[in-house]
Write an enzyme that holds these catalytic residues in place. Structure first.
Site, PDB file in Angstrom:
ATOM      1  N   ASN A  64      40.645   9.920 -81.672  1.00 33.81           N
ATOM      2  CA  ASN A  64      39.047  10.214 -81.697  1.00 33.81           C
ATOM      3  C   ASN A  64      38.836  11.364 -81.421  1.00 33.81           C
ATOM      4  O   ASN A  64      38.424  11.828 -80.302  1.00 33.81           O
ATOM      5  CB  ASN A  64      38.542   9.052 -80.866  1.00 33.81           C
ATOM      6  CG  ASN A  64      36.849   9.392 -81.170  1.00 33.81           C
ATOM      7  OD1 ASN A  64      36.257  10.245 -81.670  1.00 33.81           O
ATOM      8  ND2 ASN A  64      36.116   8.648 -80.084  1.00 33.81           N
TER       9      ASN A  64
ATOM     10  N   LYS B  10      35.989  13.141 -81.833  1.00 31.59           N
ATOM     11  CA  LYS B  10      34.779  13.223 -81.440  1.00 31.59           C
ATOM     12  C   LYS B  10      34.131  14.445 -82.041  1.00 31.59           C
ATOM     13  O   LYS B  10      34.689  14.653 -83.271  1.00 31.59           O
ATOM     14  CB  LYS B  10      34.703  13.500 -79.793  1.00 31.59           C
ATOM     15  CG  LYS B  10      35.411  12.076 -79.196  1.00 31.59           C
ATOM     16  CD  LYS B  10      35.097  11.872 -77.672  1.00 31.59           C
ATOM     17  CE  LYS B  10      35.702  10.878 -76.992  1.00 31.59           C
ATOM     18  NZ  LYS B  10      35.569  10.431 -75.589  1.00 31.59           N
TER      19      LYS B  10
ATOM     20  N   HIS C 132      31.236   2.943 -79.789  1.00 33.09           N
ATOM     21  CA  HIS C 132      31.896   3.930 -78.755  1.00 33.09           C
ATOM     22  C   HIS C 132      30.721   4.075 -77.553  1.00 33.09           C
ATOM     23  O   HIS C 132      29.593   3.994 -78.072  1.00 33.09           O
ATOM     24  CB  HIS C 132      32.277   5.073 -79.515  1.00 33.09           C
ATOM     25  CG  HIS C 132      32.932   5.812 -78.435  1.00 33.09           C
ATOM     26  ND1 HIS C 132      32.542   6.523 -77.266  1.00 33.09           N
ATOM     27  CD2 HIS C 132      34.316   5.926 -78.381  1.00 33.09           C
ATOM     28  CE1 HIS C 132      33.621   7.155 -76.551  1.00 33.09           C
ATOM     29  NE2 HIS C 132      34.500   6.975 -77.010  1.00 33.09           N
TER      30      HIS C 132
ATOM     31  N   GLU D 131      29.889   6.407 -75.974  1.00 35.59           N
ATOM     32  CA  GLU D 131      28.918   7.453 -76.106  1.00 35.59           C
ATOM     33  C   GLU D 131      27.896   7.320 -77.198  1.00 35.59           C
ATOM     34  O   GLU D 131      26.668   7.746 -77.096  1.00 35.59           O
ATOM     35  CB  GLU D 131      29.759   8.795 -76.747  1.00 35.59           C
ATOM     36  CG  GLU D 131      30.593   9.202 -75.634  1.00 35.59           C
ATOM     37  CD  GLU D 131      31.952   9.854 -75.945  1.00 35.59           C
ATOM     38  OE1 GLU D 131      31.887  10.193 -77.239  1.00 35.59           O
ATOM     39  OE2 GLU D 131      32.818   9.886 -75.030  1.00 35.59           O
TER      40      GLU D 131
ATOM     41  N   GLU E  79      37.598   0.603 -73.454  1.00 31.48           N
ATOM     42  CA  GLU E  79      37.520   1.878 -73.014  1.00 31.48           C
ATOM     43  C   GLU E  79      36.590   1.766 -71.665  1.00 31.48           C
ATOM     44  O   GLU E  79      35.295   1.827 -71.966  1.00 31.48           O
ATOM     45  CB  GLU E  79      36.984   3.013 -74.019  1.00 31.48           C
ATOM     46  CG  GLU E  79      37.653   2.876 -75.252  1.00 31.48           C
ATOM     47  CD  GLU E  79      37.371   4.310 -75.982  1.00 31.48           C
ATOM     48  OE1 GLU E  79      38.469   4.923 -76.329  1.00 31.48           O
ATOM     49  OE2 GLU E  79      36.393   4.745 -76.160  1.00 31.48           O
TER      50      GLU E  79
ATOM     51  N   GLY F  66      37.350  10.917 -70.579  1.00 37.10           N
ATOM     52  CA  GLY F  66      37.120  12.178 -70.433  1.00 37.10           C
ATOM     53  C   GLY F  66      36.843  12.688 -68.957  1.00 37.10           C
ATOM     54  O   GLY F  66      36.616  14.100 -68.568  1.00 37.10           O
TER      55      GLY F  66
ATOM     56  N   SER G  26      41.351   8.521 -70.788  1.00 37.37           N
ATOM     57  CA  SER G  26      42.133   9.608 -70.373  1.00 37.37           C
ATOM     58  C   SER G  26      43.486   9.295 -70.434  1.00 37.37           C
ATOM     59  O   SER G  26      44.431   9.474 -69.600  1.00 37.37           O
ATOM     60  CB  SER G  26      41.676   9.675 -68.687  1.00 37.37           C
ATOM     61  OG  SER G  26      40.612  10.297 -68.636  1.00 37.37           O
TER      62      SER G  26
HETATM   63  P1  13P Z   1      39.524  10.469 -73.547  1.00 39.14           P
HETATM   64  O1  13P Z   1      40.922  10.122 -73.818  1.00 39.14           O
HETATM   65  O2  13P Z   1      39.096  12.023 -73.629  1.00 39.14           O
HETATM   66  O3  13P Z   1      39.151  10.046 -72.262  1.00 39.14           O
HETATM   67  O4  13P Z   1      38.509   9.790 -74.379  1.00 39.14           O
HETATM   68  C1  13P Z   1      38.754   8.547 -74.905  1.00 39.14           C
HETATM   69  C2  13P Z   1      37.698   8.084 -75.640  1.00 39.14           C
HETATM   70  O5  13P Z   1      36.570   7.937 -75.461  1.00 39.14           O
HETATM   71  C3  13P Z   1      38.424   7.705 -77.090  1.00 39.14           C
HETATM   72  O6  13P Z   1      37.571   7.124 -77.831  1.00 39.14           O
END
Ligand code: 13P
Length: 251
Positions: A9, A11, A96, A98, A168, A174, A214
């Site tokens: 992803n 983003k 997601h 976010e 997640e 992140g 992560s």
């Molecule tokens: P990170 O791997 O940057 O922590 O992000 C995970 C994520 O949100 C994948 O959708």
């Protein structure tokens, strides 16, 4: 046997030229990954046309990070499942954290997105996961149960068969703070138990559940070694082709 999947992803990262370069690199290195692992890259919408052309005919799949819950019409700024399908993408991330957090996406809306994605032969990658405060209060199993029940359980078994789930934990996204492999396994097992209760063991055992948060080359092997972890949804580390490929080689 359920599918092993590693999906990147991206983003809201990479300009088109950078994204195209990254996609080319992933495609050219994909031969290093065992054939049974499904590789998926999920760029921003702006690069989808070009990247879908690049991945076409390769073993690398392509997806999007969102889709609208409506078919078409006066929804300024939205991108429909039909548009995504027309460009040759096969997957769409739905729910997601976010999007739940910054765009207020609700479980009802997410169910609609899943349904419309399925109608357009897109595989939804449905994200769930608790916030830190919820884990600290001991509510993580209940939170994830509710997310699964509200947005997935209204689906019929034949629809559910085409869904991929990504667990997640929000506190691991992140932050550099990965869930331990035991924490991932116990939540994945919890999710699979819920699926068994709703859809029966045969279907539940066919559904891939990915871990995200992560995940990197140094911890992927340990996490992927757990019986209910079927791969990863990778954020930051998917922006570096060698890291993404190294993660996909970690099974
Ligand atoms: P990170 O791997 O940057 O922590 O992000 C995970 C994520 O949100 C994948 O959708």
């Amino acid at each position: 046997m359920r599918k092993k999947i590693v999906a990147g992803n991206w983003k809201m990262n990479t300009l088109p030229a950078e994204g195209i370069k990254l996609a080319k690199e992933v495609i050219s290195k994909s031969g290093k990954v065992p054939g049974e692992v499904e590789l998926i890259i999920i760029p921003p919408f702006t690069h989808l046309t070009e990247i879908a052309k690049l991945t076409s005919g390769t073993r690398v799949g392509v997806g999007t990070q969102n889709c609208a819950q409506w078919k078409s019409g006066a929804y300024t700024g939205e991108v429909s499942a039909a548009m995504i399908q027309a460009l040759g993408a096969g997957y769409v991330i739905i729910g997601h954290s976010e999007r739940r957090e910054y765009f207020g996406e609700t479980s009802t809306q997410l169910l609609e997105k899943i349904r419309i994605a399925l109608e357009h032969q897109l595989t939804p990658i449905y994200c769930c996961g608790e916030k830190l405060i919820e884990r600290e209060a001991g509510n993580h199993f209940a939170v994830v149960k509710q997310q699964i029940e509200e947005s997935l359980f209204p689906l019929e078994a034949n629809e559910m068969a085409s869904v991929v789930i990504a667990y997640e934990p929000v506190w691991a996204i992140g932050t550099g703070k990965t869930a331990t492999s035991d924490q991932a396994q116990e939540m994945h097992q919890h999710i699979r138990q819920l699926l068994i209760q709703r859809y029966g063991a045969e279907l539940a055992n066919e559904i891939s559940i990915l871990y995200g948060g992560s995940c990197k080359p140094s911890n992927a092997a340990e996490i992927f070694s757990k019986p209910d972890v079927d791969g990863g949804l990778i954020g930051g580390a998917s922006l570096v082709a060698d890291d993404f490929i190294a993660i996909a080689k970690s099974f």
